[in-house]
Design a protein around this motif. Structure first.
Motif, PDB file in Angstrom:
ATOM      1  N   ASP A  48       8.302  -1.305   0.500  1.00  0.00           N
ATOM      2  CA  ASP A  48       8.620  -1.023  -0.904  1.00  0.00           C
ATOM      3  C   ASP A  48      10.133  -1.198  -1.044  1.00  0.00           C
ATOM      4  N   ALA A  49      10.548  -2.294  -1.654  1.00  0.00           N
ATOM      5  CA  ALA A  49      11.977  -2.619  -1.718  1.00  0.00           C
ATOM      6  C   ALA A  49      12.791  -1.534  -2.399  1.00  0.00           C
ATOM      7  N   ALA A  50      12.227  -0.935  -3.442  1.00  0.00           N
ATOM      8  CA  ALA A  50      12.956   0.105  -4.166  1.00  0.00           C
ATOM      9  C   ALA A  50      13.197   1.325  -3.291  1.00  0.00           C
ATOM     10  N   LEU A  51      12.185   1.707  -2.516  1.00  0.00           N
ATOM     11  CA  LEU A  51      12.352   2.850  -1.620  1.00  0.00           C
ATOM     12  C   LEU A  51      13.277   2.501  -0.461  1.00  0.00           C
ATOM     13  N   LEU A 101       9.491   1.917   4.205  1.00  0.00           N
ATOM     14  CA  LEU A 101      10.945   2.005   4.028  1.00  0.00           C
ATOM     15  C   LEU A 101      11.684   0.846   4.688  1.00  0.00           C
ATOM     16  N   GLY A 102      10.930  -0.127   5.204  1.00  0.00           N
ATOM     17  CA  GLY A 102      11.558  -1.274   5.853  1.00  0.00           C
ATOM     18  C   GLY A 102      12.137  -0.957   7.215  1.00  0.00           C
ATOM     19  N   GLU A 264      14.351  13.151   0.846  1.00  0.00           N
ATOM     20  CA  GLU A 264      13.778  12.868  -0.477  1.00  0.00           C
ATOM     21  C   GLU A 264      13.053  11.524  -0.496  1.00  0.00           C
ATOM     22  N   VAL A 265      13.676  10.497   0.070  1.00  0.00           N
ATOM     23  CA  VAL A 265      13.038   9.177   0.059  1.00  0.00           C
ATOM     24  C   VAL A 265      11.857   9.149   1.028  1.00  0.00           C
ATOM     25  N   GLN A 271       4.246   9.628  -0.210  1.00  0.00           N
ATOM     26  CA  GLN A 271       3.435   9.557  -1.422  1.00  0.00           C
ATOM     27  C   GLN A 271       2.969   8.123  -1.687  1.00  0.00           C
ATOM     28  N   ALA A 272       3.827   7.167  -1.383  1.00  0.00           N
ATOM     29  CA  ALA A 272       3.478   5.764  -1.613  1.00  0.00           C
ATOM     30  C   ALA A 272       2.307   5.335  -0.730  1.00  0.00           C
TER      31      ALA A 272
END
Length: 302
Positions: A48-51, A101-102, A264-265, A271-272
């Motif tokens: 997930d690039a945003a995360l 998270l990559g 937090e992330v 959750q993702a």
């Protein structure tokens, strides 16, 4: 697993000599049928690039997250038959979270009660070892919930054990587990009533505690419900479950208190994988979907 200041685990390891009679023991040789817990296809998650962009630079710089785990706690985390590779439902699940998270997770085995201090000192970037979330632990580390488990007991097949009246019994438990407090409370009730105390034998590895019951050294053992159920299933009829599961509570990933942003992330990443179905696939692979949660939280203590 339930533990107080640290950890829990597998059926062989240091207890191998005692458990050679358990043909399906977690770290021993076993016949693969394709139906054993963990024998399903590998589970993976997409980035997930945003995360991934939210992961602190100090953690994502090398693309690796260093994980401390007590690899003696089947089916959550234990050593594969090569004696080196850590496997289990905790491992499959956290690998998916890290992938989201990559990052790539690298696991280092450590004694359960040494992991949280090592997270606090910065030796590990995260602790993944069936840590029950409680008020004591969240004072020293952040904890991100990802599963729910309770306590259960086991004994030799055919044994008669009343967990509400274990006075005078010899009971095995892993050092640092929350079940130590449970046993101390039960033993005090015994002595307050004028009955013999419970002899509480603490073992560094969950495998050693299980082996003590198999050998007859201890009358019973208690641990987190997934570990107890797995031990009984792998015992080839030598062990039995005793009583019901009680005091269910969430497991949490342990993160350094100074890494609030990462905690937090991490919660968002858990959750993702819940939302995209990867989470359910990982739990089903190991037959532990009964402890699945719907929502991850940071430092839940109630």
């Amino acid at each position: 697993m339930f533990r107080t200041n640290g950890g829990r685990r597998a059926l062989l390891g240091a207890a191998g000599a005692v458990l050679l009679t358990l043909p399906l023991a977690a770290c021993g040789e076993k016949e693969e049928t394709g139906n054993e817990p963990g024998s399903g296809p590998s589970v993976s998650a997409s980035v997930d690039a945003a995360l991934a962009a939210k992961v602190p630079d100090a953690i994502k710089a090398d693309g690796v997250i260093k994980v401390g785990t007590d690899s003696t706690y089947a089916p959550a985390e234990y050593l594969d038959t090569d004696g080196k590779t850590v496997i289990g439902f905790d491992i499959d699940l956290f690998n998916a979270v890290a992938q989201k998270l990559g990052l790539k997770a690298e696991y280092e085995s450590a004694p359960f009660d040494a992991i949280l201090p090592a997270v606090s000192s910065g030796k590990y970037e995260i602790g993944v070892s069936s840590f029950t979330i409680n008020a004591e632990r969240v004072q020293s580390v952040h904890m991100v919930s990802y599963y729910s488990a309770g306590t259960q007991w086991l004994a030799k097949a055919g044994a008669s054990i009343d967990i509400e009246n274990a006075c005078g019994k010899k009971v095995a438990v892993q050092t640092g587990a929350v079940q130590v407090d449970d046993l101390n409370t039960r033993s005090k009730k015994c002595t307050d009533a004028g009955k013999p105390a419970i002899t509480i034998d603490q073992y560094q590895g969950q495998s050693d505690a299980t082996a003590a019951v198999v050998s007859g050294k201890n009358d019973a053992m208690l641990a987190d419900s997934p570990a107890v159920a797995y031990a009984v299933k792998q015992s080839n009829g030598q062990l039995q479950l005793v009583g019901d599961i009680y005091e269910s509570a969430p497991y949490g990933y342990a993160v350094n208190k100074e890494q609030q942003a990462f905690a937090e992330v991490l919660k968002e990443a858990v959750q993702a994988v819940i939302d995209d179905g990867t989470y359910e696939a990982a739990l089903k692979k190991w037959g532990v979907e009964g402890g699945g949660i719907k929502t991850s939280a940071l430092n839940p203590t109630s």
